[in-house]
Design a protein around this motif. Sequence first.
Motif, PDB file in Angstrom:
ATOM      1  N   ALA A 110       0.827  -1.200   0.000  1.00 27.16           N
ATOM      2  CA  ALA A 110       0.000   0.000   0.000  1.00 27.16           C
ATOM      3  C   ALA A 110       0.868   1.260   0.000  1.00 27.16           C
ATOM      4  O   ALA A 110       0.590   2.227  -0.714  1.00 27.16           O
ATOM      5  CB  ALA A 110      -0.925  -0.003   1.212  1.00 27.16           C
ATOM      6  N   PHE A 111       1.945   1.240   0.780  1.00 24.17           N
ATOM      7  CA  PHE A 111       2.855   2.383   0.856  1.00 24.17           C
ATOM      8  C   PHE A 111       3.417   2.702  -0.522  1.00 24.17           C
ATOM      9  O   PHE A 111       3.421   3.862  -0.969  1.00 24.17           O
ATOM     10  CB  PHE A 111       3.981   2.065   1.844  1.00 24.17           C
ATOM     11  CG  PHE A 111       4.953   3.174   2.060  1.00 24.17           C
ATOM     12  CD1 PHE A 111       4.713   4.158   3.006  1.00 24.17           C
ATOM     13  CD2 PHE A 111       6.122   3.243   1.316  1.00 24.17           C
ATOM     14  CE1 PHE A 111       5.617   5.193   3.216  1.00 24.17           C
ATOM     15  CE2 PHE A 111       7.029   4.268   1.513  1.00 24.17           C
ATOM     16  CZ  PHE A 111       6.779   5.242   2.463  1.00 24.17           C
ATOM     17  N   PHE A 112       3.877   1.661  -1.230  1.00 25.94           N
ATOM     18  CA  PHE A 112       4.451   1.856  -2.562  1.00 25.94           C
ATOM     19  C   PHE A 112       3.386   2.264  -3.570  1.00 25.94           C
ATOM     20  O   PHE A 112       3.592   3.170  -4.381  1.00 25.94           O
ATOM     21  CB  PHE A 112       5.147   0.578  -3.037  1.00 25.94           C
ATOM     22  CG  PHE A 112       6.590   0.511  -2.643  1.00 25.94           C
ATOM     23  CD1 PHE A 112       7.571   1.074  -3.446  1.00 25.94           C
ATOM     24  CD2 PHE A 112       6.979  -0.104  -1.465  1.00 25.94           C
ATOM     25  CE1 PHE A 112       8.911   1.028  -3.084  1.00 25.94           C
ATOM     26  CE2 PHE A 112       8.312  -0.157  -1.100  1.00 25.94           C
ATOM     27  CZ  PHE A 112       9.278   0.408  -1.907  1.00 25.94           C
ATOM     28  N   GLU A 113       2.242   1.595  -3.533  1.00 24.24           N
ATOM     29  CA  GLU A 113       1.201   1.864  -4.524  1.00 24.24           C
ATOM     30  C   GLU A 113       0.698   3.301  -4.436  1.00 24.24           C
ATOM     31  O   GLU A 113       0.444   3.944  -5.461  1.00 24.24           O
ATOM     32  CB  GLU A 113       0.032   0.891  -4.330  1.00 24.24           C
ATOM     33  CG  GLU A 113       0.356  -0.546  -4.697  1.00 24.24           C
ATOM     34  CD  GLU A 113      -0.077  -0.908  -6.119  1.00 24.24           C
ATOM     35  OE1 GLU A 113      -0.510  -0.016  -6.865  1.00 24.24           O
ATOM     36  OE2 GLU A 113       0.026  -2.089  -6.462  1.00 24.24           O
ATOM     37  N   LEU A 114       0.534   3.802  -3.228  1.00 30.83           N
ATOM     38  CA  LEU A 114       0.038   5.165  -3.070  1.00 30.83           C
ATOM     39  C   LEU A 114       1.050   6.175  -3.607  1.00 30.83           C
ATOM     40  O   LEU A 114       0.679   7.157  -4.268  1.00 30.83           O
ATOM     41  CB  LEU A 114      -0.286   5.452  -1.603  1.00 30.83           C
ATOM     42  CG  LEU A 114      -1.443   4.640  -1.016  1.00 30.83           C
ATOM     43  CD1 LEU A 114      -1.625   4.966   0.466  1.00 30.83           C
ATOM     44  CD2 LEU A 114      -2.737   4.892  -1.775  1.00 30.83           C
ATOM     45  N   GLY A 115       2.319   5.933  -3.338  1.00 32.53           N
ATOM     46  CA  GLY A 115       3.344   6.824  -3.866  1.00 32.53           C
ATOM     47  C   GLY A 115       3.432   6.755  -5.383  1.00 32.53           C
ATOM     48  O   GLY A 115       3.590   7.776  -6.066  1.00 32.53           O
ATOM     49  N   MET A 116       3.316   5.539  -5.915  1.00 33.67           N
ATOM     50  CA  MET A 116       3.440   5.376  -7.368  1.00 33.67           C
ATOM     51  C   MET A 116       2.245   5.956  -8.106  1.00 33.67           C
ATOM     52  O   MET A 116       2.402   6.568  -9.170  1.00 33.67           O
ATOM     53  CB  MET A 116       3.634   3.901  -7.709  1.00 33.67           C
ATOM     54  CG  MET A 116       4.997   3.364  -7.289  1.00 33.67           C
ATOM     55  SD  MET A 116       5.338   1.684  -7.850  1.00 33.67           S
ATOM     56  CE  MET A 116       4.068   0.760  -6.973  1.00 33.67           C
ATOM     57  N   VAL A 117       1.042   5.773  -7.576  1.00 35.81           N
ATOM     58  CA  VAL A 117      -0.124   6.311  -8.282  1.00 35.81           C
ATOM     59  C   VAL A 117      -0.121   7.844  -8.230  1.00 35.81           C
ATOM     60  O   VAL A 117      -0.599   8.502  -9.170  1.00 35.81           O
ATOM     61  CB  VAL A 117      -1.438   5.741  -7.710  1.00 35.81           C
ATOM     62  CG1 VAL A 117      -1.864   6.436  -6.419  1.00 35.81           C
ATOM     63  CG2 VAL A 117      -2.559   5.808  -8.734  1.00 35.81           C
ATOM     64  N   ALA A 118       0.448   8.405  -7.168  1.00 34.82           N
ATOM     65  CA  ALA A 118       0.564   9.863  -7.091  1.00 34.82           C
ATOM     66  C   ALA A 118       1.481  10.372  -8.201  1.00 34.82           C
ATOM     67  O   ALA A 118       1.166  11.350  -8.893  1.00 34.82           O
ATOM     68  CB  ALA A 118       1.102  10.286  -5.721  1.00 34.82           C
ATOM     69  N   ARG A 119       2.618   9.700  -8.381  1.00 27.36           N
ATOM     70  CA  ARG A 119       3.531  10.113  -9.451  1.00 27.36           C
ATOM     71  C   ARG A 119       2.903   9.876 -10.820  1.00 27.36           C
ATOM     72  O   ARG A 119       3.047  10.694 -11.727  1.00 27.36           O
ATOM     73  CB  ARG A 119       4.861   9.378  -9.356  1.00 27.36           C
ATOM     74  CG  ARG A 119       5.811   9.757 -10.489  1.00 27.36           C
ATOM     75  CD  ARG A 119       7.162   9.101 -10.381  1.00 27.36           C
ATOM     76  NE  ARG A 119       7.931   9.606  -9.257  1.00 27.36           N
ATOM     77  CZ  ARG A 119       9.224   9.310  -9.071  1.00 27.36           C
ATOM     78  NH1 ARG A 119       9.864   8.522  -9.920  1.00 27.36           N
ATOM     79  NH2 ARG A 119       9.862   9.798  -8.032  1.00 27.36           N
ATOM     80  N   ALA A 120       2.203   8.750 -10.966  1.00 29.44           N
ATOM     81  CA  ALA A 120       1.562   8.453 -12.245  1.00 29.44           C
ATOM     82  C   ALA A 120       0.563   9.540 -12.610  1.00 29.44           C
ATOM     83  O   ALA A 120       0.473   9.957 -13.773  1.00 29.44           O
ATOM     84  CB  ALA A 120       0.870   7.092 -12.182  1.00 29.44           C
TER      85      ALA A 120
END
Length: 235
Positions: A110-120
């Motif tokens: 979840a930590f990674f996914e939230l950061g990645m979707v923000a950048r996406a």
Amino acid sequence: MSDALKISRRKLSDEVFDRLYAMLLNGDYAPGDHLPSERELMERFGVGRPAIREAMQSLERLGLVSIQHGQRPKVTMPTADGMLSQIELTAMHMLSNSPQSLEHLKEARAFFELGMVARAARTASEQDVVQLEELLERQRSELNRDIGAFIKADMSFHSAIAEITGNPIFIAISHAMLNWLANFHASVLHWKGSEHITLEEHARILDAIRQNDEAAAVREMRAHLDRARSLYQLS
């Protein structure tokens, strides 16, 4: 003398491994270069062939060299995917025997996914959005047909978001965590009745990325992951 104070003798192959590894770290041999022959290394280190071969096999298992019959070992280009593949068996063993570790993995994902979707959401190109649309349609086409293909398409959608970041380490970690978690779909019953919800959530995430709405993308991804956490269980 107490056994606790004794210094155990290391295997010769361990000493050879350490020296070869240091040579790679120091840049004495770059990716694509061939290492010296067995005979050269035997003479250089003053050891027999078994120690050289065992050390080389250890380097190969770590993905640092490739060994082809009749050729000198070749230094490989290290990758994040290769690095993580080295710990896959250990990770699966840990997750299979520790509910707490599985919860930690869900939290890390979840930590990674939230950061990645923000950048996406900040950086996605039109082509990136088109790819996500195609992946969502592929997942929708598997609805009520093939649960395995549906889950695979689900993973592809999340992997594509990671790839938008352009960071190979993020991408490799995302792939690894998704693959590890995929082993804990204890049965299709965990998905039964939630496929439509998953598609709706993915559509909302995609829409936020399409509109470059970072806050909405994070909000929708968080809701999606919070609901999905219960799907991954120790079987």
